[in-house]
Design a protein around this motif. Structure first.
Motif, PDB file in Angstrom:
ATOM      1  N   TYR A 124       0.842  -1.177   0.000  1.00 46.68           N
ATOM      2  CA  TYR A 124       0.000   0.000   0.000  1.00 46.68           C
ATOM      3  C   TYR A 124       0.882   1.232   0.000  1.00 46.68           C
ATOM      4  O   TYR A 124       1.754   1.378   0.845  1.00 46.68           O
ATOM      5  N   SER A 125       0.662   2.119  -0.955  1.00 51.50           N
ATOM      6  CA  SER A 125       1.446   3.337  -1.052  1.00 51.50           C
ATOM      7  C   SER A 125       0.561   4.532  -0.711  1.00 51.50           C
ATOM      8  O   SER A 125      -0.388   4.846  -1.438  1.00 51.50           O
ATOM      9  N   PHE A 126       0.881   5.160   0.399  1.00 58.14           N
ATOM     10  CA  PHE A 126       0.105   6.321   0.824  1.00 58.14           C
ATOM     11  C   PHE A 126       0.189   7.442  -0.214  1.00 58.14           C
ATOM     12  O   PHE A 126      -0.812   8.064  -0.548  1.00 58.14           O
ATOM     13  N   SER A 127       1.390   7.687  -0.755  1.00 61.11           N
ATOM     14  CA  SER A 127       1.554   8.777  -1.722  1.00 61.11           C
ATOM     15  C   SER A 127       0.754   8.516  -2.996  1.00 61.11           C
ATOM     16  O   SER A 127       0.159   9.436  -3.556  1.00 61.11           O
ATOM     17  N   VAL A 130      -2.890   9.318  -2.223  1.00 60.08           N
ATOM     18  CA  VAL A 130      -3.124  10.772  -2.176  1.00 60.08           C
ATOM     19  C   VAL A 130      -3.142  11.344  -3.590  1.00 60.08           C
ATOM     20  O   VAL A 130      -4.029  12.133  -3.945  1.00 60.08           O
ATOM     21  N   LYS A 131      -2.176  10.951  -4.422  1.00 64.19           N
ATOM     22  CA  LYS A 131      -2.119  11.443  -5.801  1.00 64.19           C
ATOM     23  C   LYS A 131      -3.382  11.069  -6.572  1.00 64.19           C
ATOM     24  O   LYS A 131      -3.934  11.892  -7.306  1.00 64.19           O
ATOM     25  N   ARG A 132      -3.844   9.847  -6.402  1.00 69.40           N
ATOM     26  CA  ARG A 132      -5.048   9.391  -7.094  1.00 69.40           C
ATOM     27  C   ARG A 132      -6.264  10.211  -6.655  1.00 69.40           C
ATOM     28  O   ARG A 132      -7.076  10.632  -7.466  1.00 69.40           O
ATOM     29  N   THR A 133      -6.364  10.458  -5.358  1.00 69.46           N
ATOM     30  CA  THR A 133      -7.481  11.247  -4.829  1.00 69.46           C
ATOM     31  C   THR A 133      -7.448  12.675  -5.363  1.00 69.46           C
ATOM     32  O   THR A 133      -8.476  13.224  -5.774  1.00 69.46           O
TER      33      THR A 133
END
Length: 82
Positions: free
Chosen positions: A1-4, A7-10
Motif C-alpha cells: 500500500y502506497s500512501f503517496s 493521495v495522488k489518485r485522490t
C-alpha cells in the motif's frame, strides 16, 4: 500500500471533478445564450474562458478572502482581501 499513490489518485480525481464541473456549467450557460457564469465556493478563485463563455469562480471568503467586483463598465475583477 502506497500512501503517496493514494493521495495522488485522490487529488487527480478531485481535479478531474472540478474541471468537469466547470465545463458542464460553461456548456449549460452557452446553451442558454448566456455570456458567462459566476459561481463560487468549490475551489480556488479563477477566471477563464471555456467554450467562449466567461467562467468566474469566486473561491471562498474564509480560506481565500476573494470576491469579484463588477464595475460600471461591466468589467469583472477578482479582488483579494488581505
Amino acid at each position: 500500500y502506497s500512501f503517496s499513490n493514494s493521495v495522488k489518485r485522490t487529488v487527480k480525481q478531485f481535479v478531474r471533478y472540478i474541471s468537469d464541473f466547470e465545463h458542464r456549467l460553461a456548456d449549460h450557460a452557452r446553451s442558454l445564450g448566456c455570456d458567462g457564469v459566476i459561481c463560487g465556493h468549490i475551489h480556488s478563485p479563477t477566471s477563464a474562458e471555456i467554450f467562449g463563455i466567461d467562467y468566474c469562480n469566486t473561491g471562498d471568503w474564509v480560506e481565500n478572502c476573494t470576491a469579484f467586483v463588477e464595475y460600471d463598465t461591466g468589467v469583472l475583477e477578482l479582488i483579494r482581501y488581505f
